[in-house]
Design an enzyme around this catalytic site. Structure first.
Site, PDB file in Angstrom:
ATOM      1  N   LYS A  34       0.928  -1.250  -0.124  1.00  0.00           N
ATOM      2  CA  LYS A  34      -0.179  -0.015  -0.195  1.00  0.00           C
ATOM      3  C   LYS A  34       0.955   1.268   0.025  1.00  0.00           C
ATOM      4  O   LYS A  34       2.042   1.090   0.308  1.00  0.00           O
ATOM      5  CB  LYS A  34      -0.894   0.144   1.155  1.00  0.00           C
ATOM      6  CG  LYS A  34      -2.145   0.935   1.224  1.00  0.00           C
ATOM      7  CD  LYS A  34      -3.243   0.091   0.293  1.00  0.00           C
ATOM      8  CE  LYS A  34      -4.423   1.135  -0.016  1.00  0.00           C
ATOM      9  NZ  LYS A  34      -5.464   0.163  -0.759  1.00  0.00           N
TER      10      LYS A  34
ATOM     11  N   ASP B 247      -6.609   4.766  -5.391  1.00  0.00           N
ATOM     12  CA  ASP B 247      -7.514   4.398  -3.881  1.00  0.00           C
ATOM     13  C   ASP B 247      -8.008   5.729  -3.769  1.00  0.00           C
ATOM     14  O   ASP B 247      -8.367   6.522  -4.567  1.00  0.00           O
ATOM     15  CB  ASP B 247      -6.566   4.182  -2.609  1.00  0.00           C
ATOM     16  CG  ASP B 247      -7.217   3.621  -1.536  1.00  0.00           C
ATOM     17  OD1 ASP B 247      -7.558   4.447  -0.645  1.00  0.00           O
ATOM     18  OD2 ASP B 247      -7.301   2.357  -1.304  1.00  0.00           O
TER      19      ASP B 247
END
Length: 450
Positions: free
Chosen positions: A125, A165
């Site tokens: 991430k 995201d």
């Protein structure tokens, strides 16, 4: 003190001040007790301690200038948690709330989410505390280029493949991809969520929301139920929420709410999806402007929310889909949902339920779809985009959507079967944690000390 408790205390010492990361880690580790009792080799090889520490953590400054020439400094992150099953895979988030704890909890969850898809994907991430709101196109482009200038040396089509995201959509992916190509001289599938004209995949933008609803339908069908005719609460008004609402309508449900950073919108007749899309994707305005076209709708400003939770979860309905952000659904919200007749909660955001809310939901016996299983459609379709890039072809919408439906069905079955195996039928959160961990752990054992 148990091995898991010892591991958590050690983690808190080595990674101080990261509450979201502790929450995500403890939720998974507590589920592992029966698996560890059955398979002591995981303890003997210290699999848990190896898994909770990222393989690599990258932090960097991002220096850029605004339209007035003022120089700004933001912090950038990429946490490469696990490459056991494949290249690191996970989104990039641009939001003021981004910090090391946020990125690490998201990266840790991503390991198991990706494992549940059955595809060859590791977990990672990234992101920055940059806020794209109220920034011009040129400012966003300059920031994305500066961010990629620092990140590009750590990623690659078979190394680490980021996606979008919160705060990072096709526009931001485009600017970052262009900068990567300029710096490396390679046209490769290094990012997913690309434009359709230059390597993107059909269904990618819809995938998380669509997959969420496909998972829900599989879960309900296993109990002789369906979404048809159900009134549904949805939080958020971003990509996941919008496509969740769209697919709910297609399956005969009636979504009656959505929300943004300014408040919650409730429309008893059903959300006007065309208008919400216009407000959020074109006009980039608050949901309160919805009332100009629908005076029968109700908007609750954020300063009028209950002190112990979120307005959207206090509405009577049949099913709830938290699609906004982490810890948006509190224990008080969970109790209100059960009192209002909700018997199905499926997570579109990552870890949207607080720990005590999740415990309450599971204890009441509601149908519950945890995020790491239910919202895996996005990363699954990202892998399908990677496969298309590797073959230099593009599949049809129908082909990708069919594969997505199959993947979400397989995820549900994998979670359900694992929960049954360990004598906790209907506890899909438990099943997801065990199934995801076991796949990664077994691969780690086979690969040795790497």
């Amino acid at each position: 003190m148990s091995y898991i408790e010892t591991t958590m205390k050690k983690l808190q010492r080595s990674s101080p001040g990261q509450p979201e990361f502790y929450q995500a880690t403890e939720e998974i580790l507590q589920s592992l007790r029966p698996l560890i009792d059955k398979h002591p080799q995981y303890l003997q090889q210290n699999i848990i301690e190896r898994m909770v520490e990222p393989e690599r953590q990258i932090m960097f400054r991002v220096v850029w200038h605004d339209d007035e020439g003022k120089v700004h400094v933001n912090k950038g992150y990429r946490v490469q948690f696990s490459s056991t099953l494949g290249p690191y895979k996970g989104g990039i988030r641009f939001h003021p709330s981004v910090n090391a704890s946020t990125i690490k909890f998201l990266g840790f969850e991503q390991i198991f989410k990706n494992a549940l898809t059955g595809l060859s994907l590791g977990g990672g991430k990234g992101g920055s505390d940059f806020d794209p709101k109220n920034r011009s196109e040129q400012e966003i482009m300059r920031f994305c280029q500066a961010f990629m200038t620092e990140l590009h040396r750590h990623i690659g089509a078979t190394v680490d493949v980021p996606a979008g995201d919160i705060g990072v959509g096709k526009r931001e992916i485009g600017y970052m991809f262009g900068q990567y190509k300029r710096l490396n001289g390679n046209f490769e599938g290094v990012l997913t969520g690309k434009g359709l004209n230059w390597g993107g995949s059909l269904v990618r933008s819809e995938a998380t929301g669509y997959g969420l609803v496909y998972f829900t339908e599989n879960m309900l069908q296993a109990h002789d139920d369906s979404l048809d005719g159900k009134r549904c609460l949805v939080s958020g008004a971003g990509n996941v929420a919008i496509h969740t609402i769209e697919k709910l309508y297609q399956l005969g449900a009636l979504p009656v709410s959505c929300s943004d950073s300014t408040g919650t919108l409730y429309h008893e007749k059903g959300i006007d999806l065309i208008l919400v899309r216009e407000l959020k994707e074109q006009r980039r305005s608050s949901l309160i402007d919805y009332l100009e076209s629908h005076s029968d709708a109700k908007f609750t400003p954020i300063d009028q929310y209950p002190k112990d939770g979120h307005a959207v979860w206090r509405i009577k309905a049949d099913a709830a889909f938290p699609c906004a952000t982490q810890n948006e659904l509190t224990l008080a919200d969970a109790k209100a949902l059960s009192e209002n007749g909700i018997n199905c909660i499926v997570e579109g955001a990552n870890m949207p339920c607080t720990a005590d809310a999740q415990a309450h939901i599971i204890a009441t016996g509601m149908h519950y779809g945890p995020a790491k299983a239910a919202n895996a459609g996005g990363v699954a379709t990202s892998q399908l985009e990677m496969a298309q890039n590797a073959s230099m072809i593009q599949w049809s919408f129908t082909e990708v959507d069919k594969r997505l439906q199959e993947i979400m069905k397989d995820i549900y079955q994998r979670c359900s079967e694992t929960a049954i195996e360990f004598h906790q039928p209907c506890n899909l959160a438990f099943g997801a944690n065990i199934a995801g961990f076991r796949k990664v752990a077994d691969a780690m054992l086979e690969q040795g000390l790497v």
